[in-house]
Design an enzyme around this catalytic site. Sequence first.
Site, PDB file in Angstrom:
ATOM      1  N   HIS A  56      -8.945   4.282  -3.040  1.00  0.00           N
ATOM      2  CA  HIS A  56      -7.635   3.677  -2.760  1.00  0.00           C
ATOM      3  C   HIS A  56      -7.118   2.903  -3.974  1.00  0.00           C
ATOM      4  CE1 HIS A  56      -4.294   1.960  -0.783  1.00  0.00           C
ATOM      5  NE2 HIS A  56      -4.873   0.988  -0.104  1.00  0.00           N
ATOM      6  N   CYS A 109       0.804  -1.222   0.000  1.00  0.00           N
ATOM      7  CA  CYS A 109       0.000   0.000   0.000  1.00  0.00           C
ATOM      8  C   CYS A 109       0.838   1.274   0.000  1.00  0.00           C
ATOM      9  CB  CYS A 109      -0.992  -0.007   1.164  1.00  0.00           C
ATOM     10  SG  CYS A 109      -2.306  -1.200   0.913  1.00  0.00           S
TER      11      CYS A 109
END
Lengths: 478, 391
Positions: free
Chosen positions: B336, B89
């Site tokens: 995201h 991430c």
Amino acid sequence: MAELQLTPRELDVGIVAVGAATPVLRLAVGDVNAAWGRGGGRGLLAVCRSDEDTLTLAATAARRALAAVEIGPATIGGLWWGTSRLPFAEGPSWSTLAAALRLGPAVDGAASTGSPHAGVEALLAAADAVRAGRVDTALVVTSDAIRPALGSANEVAAGAGAVALLIGTQGAARLDSVVGISEPLIDRYRGDDESETRDTYDGRLVREEAYLPLAGEVIEALGMHPESRWSVADPDGRLGSALAKKNRLDTTASAPLRASLGDLGAAAPLAGLVAALAGPGPAAALAWGGGRATALAVAVDSAVPGAEEALGDLRSVGSPATYDQVLRARGQLRATGESVEMAIPPGSAMFVRDQREVLGLLGARCVECDLVNVPPSAHPSCPGCGGDKFDLAELPLAGTVQTFVVNQTMPAPFEAPLPLIVIDLSDGSRIQLQGADDGSTLSVGCPVELVLRRYTIERGVPIYGWKALGANQVEASE
Amino acid sequence: MSWNRASVIGAGLIKMGELFNQSYEQMARGAFDAACASVDNGFDRSSIDAVFVATQRGTLWGQEGIGGNTVPSAIGLNGVACTRIENACPSGSDAFRVGAMAVASGVYDTVLVIGVEKMRDKSAEEGLLARAAGGHPVYTRGESAPVLFAPFATRHMHEFGTTKEMLASVAVKNHHNGTLDPYAHFQYEVTIDQVVDAPAVCSPLGLLDCCPQTDGAAAVILTTPERARDHTDSPVHIAGFGVATDHPYLHEKSSYVGLTATVEASSRAYEMAGVAPGDIDVAEVHDCFTITEILDIEDLGFFEKGKGGIASAEGETSLTGSIPVNPSGGLLAKGHPIGATGIAQLTECWWQLRGQADQRQVAIENGFALQHNVGGRGSGVSVVNILTTND
């Protein structure tokens, strides 16, 4: 059938301990009949959850037999496993069970399979190994969890369960003598290219020309005392009482189990014997299947360790399941669509590296700081201190919940709800495992026990590992 | 003293969302164009010496072996040096750090850092959810993304009395901020009750505790502080950064109420930037789930451990709070797109520090903005970047 003289042969092998396991689900026979537009039907069938099978049941029963006498795996010379249908048609079924029982790479033994008669075949092979001095102590596991053909009479007969015996030269009970007979007759069967077990072609034919005459021959040949307590394999739920009536057998111990669990197949003869092992007196068991009938005489001197607990396990009520839930659990009702594959295919190098660690629930205990690292092959350096020297440790199968979640959003082949639990094991080590139920009773700090379960099947390979069950759930569901 | 050896002269992103009608290449081009257009005094694209591209999941758009050559061709820079950075991430924020070091080293004068992620060319089931089948076949089986964070919610609730309503306050705030951000995936408000009553995704987290699967791209242009003066009168410098790792299995965490990687990464970034948490004016932090933002604002030092839930519920992290967090709408509302996420957060920090954030502009007093990501197996990697307008 030609006239022949059957003579029992002596066994004289001791029964040291016994253990049993039944799967979680219970299906009402009446519900199956209703689904097919038929009325009536009494009794219940024990059925596996999607993560249970003949191997997980066998492992649980075996572990309980060992626990009954606190005998460690190191003293077990051999493992003999009898089941109608192994998890692999070809493959490492037996060695997977041996590893899950932590029996070590040098353990002796064999698997008997191919019909419900396989259970007693495994028992006799183990008894002969003890008699011959090949092993001192043998672990015998009989288990069954077949997938019956949809809509067949077999579907309202097939149950699932496992019974394990620990046998040796001495024991609280004794395998006395045995006599068997065979004819190439077809009862329940499954073709090599078929996934579901078919029923008999003609039930009347099997009853009149196969079951009653062959079973009658061996029962007569065994010549038991009239007060013997009999365990009788009962493939359809009616043959057993017909046989008992005709041969004046006392089946009051085994008949109720048949009504509450269904036909346990390869495990049926020993399952029906468990009640008799709980107290002194003569007992006997009839095994049936694959065109073979075998009668076994047992003398019980005193209660066999584990017998009371095993009887309790066989009498557990389980969780009621609907017919569609059972079909899903058996893989007979599947959603159309793609299923998510594992990142690492079964059979690949990772499985070679860590299968014994996973099946035996092994950790690597750091010799420097005592931290236990799981899985060992993924930890060449200790997360605690960076050390690189470890002792392999068998992790305890009980602990408490450090934290947990219940995953509700899962792609196929996963099934929600799926609990994932971080567990503090009783030796201070920590591990993450799936939960073996819906997670509704979990809380931080609550006790859990670990049970062997089948995580998935991919490319035909069943993947086994341990799961956690809230301790207050263990009794209710096993 | 802050590090300040590389500066941001341009930053931009495309509208986030389920961009079914845009290819990976088109998204990259859109972000690059936005970044170039943002340079105050105009920008010559041929001055770019190297490209660092962050894409976390090539597997989600059918190019498992994606390397560094994909993006320059797509954005009209064929032939330029390009390297792909994958670091879970924090891929975007780590590519930013690598780009800054490349400039500071003197090897390159000007670099493009671009994050691009195609999340929705596959169905949700075969997309990020398929992560449940990755990793160890037994010990991590079933570990889809929320499983990495939900156990911390369970434990945070157990130890500190944090409530589902406190978690929900994070979603309410970030969705509100998202309505003020034209680039955000979601443009609607939610209420505490809606969040608490939403369907369970991974108990104790519900649907509105979770960020969406979003396509997107974002880009920044970095150069030396000296060259930055040629491009703009208000450059933003990289004051410091930090990266830290932690063990990949959940069962080997030292704590289930905080993320060690975030604590370590931010500690290194603060030291490098010569600042303390109290000096930060605005923060863009990794709120993949509501609980994650609560862990973040504690682990980054904005609030005492255990107080993050109460602080959120009391509005301390709102646009007018003591430390505004995720004014862009965060991952929860802005979305995201993994490789692009960090770059998009940095773009928001750049806007905030330059006073260009329109209705969501927060008060800038000390001239410092913090950007943070955490992720990977076991949330085992975190990156923190600190930007400043102070020379």
